[in-house]
Motif scaffolding. Structure first.
Motif, mmCIF file in Angstrom:
data_model
loop_
_atom_site.group_PDB
_atom_site.id
_atom_site.type_symbol
_atom_site.label_atom_id
_atom_site.label_comp_id
_atom_site.label_asym_id
_atom_site.label_seq_id
_atom_site.Cartn_x
_atom_site.Cartn_y
_atom_site.Cartn_z
ATOM 1 N N ILE A 84 0.815 -1.105 0.026
ATOM 2 C CA ILE A 84 0.103 -0.128 -0.063
ATOM 3 C C ILE A 84 0.913 1.357 0.027
ATOM 4 N N SER A 85 1.921 1.368 0.973
ATOM 5 C CA SER A 85 2.938 2.444 0.869
ATOM 6 C C SER A 85 3.365 2.739 -0.466
ATOM 7 N N LEU A 86 3.979 1.588 -0.963
ATOM 8 C CA LEU A 86 4.636 1.848 -2.193
ATOM 9 C C LEU A 86 3.774 2.296 -3.402
ATOM 10 N N PHE A 87 2.503 1.804 -3.526
ATOM 11 C CA PHE A 87 1.647 2.210 -4.547
ATOM 12 C C PHE A 87 1.348 3.784 -4.116
ATOM 13 N N ALA A 88 1.029 4.091 -2.835
ATOM 14 C CA ALA A 88 0.701 5.416 -2.585
ATOM 15 C C ALA A 88 1.639 6.416 -2.879
ATOM 16 N N ILE A 89 2.709 5.996 -2.527
ATOM 17 C CA ILE A 89 4.053 6.886 -2.830
ATOM 18 C C ILE A 89 4.107 7.271 -4.500
ATOM 19 N N VAL A 90 3.942 6.030 -5.071
ATOM 20 C CA VAL A 90 4.168 6.399 -6.702
ATOM 21 C C VAL A 90 2.812 7.276 -7.044
ATOM 22 N N LEU A 91 1.823 6.925 -6.660
ATOM 23 C CA LEU A 91 0.476 7.697 -6.929
ATOM 24 C C LEU A 91 0.434 9.025 -6.583
ATOM 25 N N PHE A 92 0.714 9.221 -5.418
ATOM 26 C CA PHE A 92 0.817 10.875 -4.823
ATOM 27 C C PHE A 92 2.098 11.373 -4.927
ATOM 28 N N LEU A 93 3.192 10.851 -5.640
ATOM 29 C CA LEU A 93 4.479 11.533 -5.699
ATOM 30 C C LEU A 93 4.460 13.097 -6.356
ATOM 31 N N PRO A 94 3.465 13.265 -7.374
ATOM 32 C CA PRO A 94 3.477 14.473 -7.876
ATOM 33 C C PRO A 94 2.798 15.450 -6.917
ATOM 34 N N LEU A 95 1.714 15.210 -6.138
ATOM 35 C CA LEU A 95 1.120 15.802 -5.223
ATOM 36 C C LEU A 95 2.219 16.110 -3.977
ATOM 37 N N LEU A 96 2.937 15.270 -3.668
ATOM 38 C CA LEU A 96 4.172 15.158 -2.682
ATOM 39 C C LEU A 96 4.995 16.576 -3.183
ATOM 40 N N LEU A 97 5.292 16.563 -4.266
ATOM 41 C CA LEU A 97 6.445 17.481 -4.743
ATOM 42 C C LEU A 97 5.462 18.839 -4.684
#
Length: 243
Positions: free
Chosen positions: A53-66
Motif C-alpha cells: 500500500i505504501s509503495l503504491f501510494a508513494i508512486v500515486l501521490f508523488l506529484p502531489l507530494l512534490l
C-alpha cells in the motif's frame, strides 16, 4: 513493571535499558502476555499489506507530494518537512516525518500564548491541542484539515517504522498518559490511520484515545485494518476533529 511506576526522569530519557526491562515478555505485571505471543503469520501478512500500500501510494501521490513540498518552501521560511522522534513498536524511537504546518517560530508563539491566555493554557494542558492554534501557517491549516501533512509518513511505513493502521505515533512526553496501557501501544507499529482517526480524532478525550488504541491492539487483524482504511476516507472528507 509498569511505566506508571518509573521515575519521571527515566520516562523522559527513555533509555534502551529501561525499555528492555519494561517490555520484556517475562516482565512482572504484564498487561497481557498474549501481546508477546502474536500470530507471526498475521504480522507478516499485515507487513506485506503495509509495504504494498505504501509503495503504491508513494508512486500515486508523488506529484502531489512534490507540489506540497514546493508550496511550503515558497510561502514560508524554513524546511518543508518536520521530522520528530516518535515512539514505535517495542518502545524504539524513529524519525517520524510530516509536512511542516507550523511557522518557523512555533515554539515562541506557543510559549507566548500559554503565558497570556488562561483558556488556551487549560486546553493545551488537557490534550496538547489547540483549536485556534497561532502556530499554524495558512497552507498548514489546509494540510491539517485534509490530513495531507501526514503523507510523508508513507515513507515511514515503507521503511517498516510505521503501519498503515495502528495507534498514532506519540512522543516521550505522552507516555505517562498511557499508564499500563503503554504496553499495548508498544505491541504494534504506530499507524497512519486507526480507530482514533475514524472515531472523532481531536474531538475525543485523551483517555478515549488510549482506550481506542487498546481496543485496536486486542482485535487487530488484516480484515479490521482494511475496514479502518475504508472508513478513513469519509472521516478525512468530513474533516471531523481535524485541527
Amino acid at each position: 513493571m509498569s511505566i506508571a511506576n518509573l521515575p519521571r526522569s527515566s520516562v523522559e530519557q527513555f533509555g534502551d535499558s529501561v525499555l528492555g526491562a519494561l517490555h520484556h515478555p517475562n516482565a512482572a505485571n504484564s498487561v497481557d502476555m498474549g501481546l508477546w505471543d502474536r500470530d507471526e503469520a498475521e504480522d507478516a501478512i499485515i507487513r506485506l499489506f503495509d509495504f504494498a500500500i505504501s509503495l503504491f501510494a508513494i508512486v500515486l501521490f508523488l506529484p502531489l507530494l512534490l507540489v506540497i513540498f514546493f508550496i511550503i518552501k515558497a510561502t514560508d521560511k524554513g524546511p518543508a518537512l518536520f521530522v520528530q522522534q516518535r515512539i514505535g513498536k517495542d518502545g524504539k524511537t524513529f524519525p517520524c516525518m510530516k509536512f511542516r504546518s507550523m511557522a518557523a517560530d512555533a515554539e515562541q508563539r506557543l510559549a507566548t500564548l500559554l503565558a497570556t491566555d488562561e483558556n488556551a493554557a487549560r486546553e493545551w494542558a488537557a490534550d496538547q491541542k489547540l483549536r485556534n492554534d497561532p502556530r499554524i501557517t495558512a497552507i498548514g491549516g489546509v494540510l491539517r484539515k485534509t490530513s495531507l501533512d501526514e503523507l510523508p509518513q508513507l515513507f515511514n511505513i515503507l521503511a517498516g517504522q510505521m503501519s498503515v493502521v495502528g495507534p498514532r505515533p506519540i512522543v516521550a512526553g505522552e507516555v505517562p498518559r498511557y499508564g499500563r496501557s503503554f504496553e499495548y501501544y508498544c505491541a504494534v507499529r504506530p499507524g497512519l490511520t486507526g480507530l482514533w482517526q475514524i472515531s472523532g480524532r481531536n474531538d475525543t478525550t485523551y483517555d478515549e484515545r488510549v482506550a481506542l488504541d487498546v481496543r485496536y491492539v486486542q482485535t487487530r487483524n488484516l480484515h479490521s485494518n482494511i475496514e479502518i482504511c475504508a472508513r478513513t476516507i469519509p472521516a478525512i472528507l468530513g474533516a471531523r476533529g481535524c485541527y
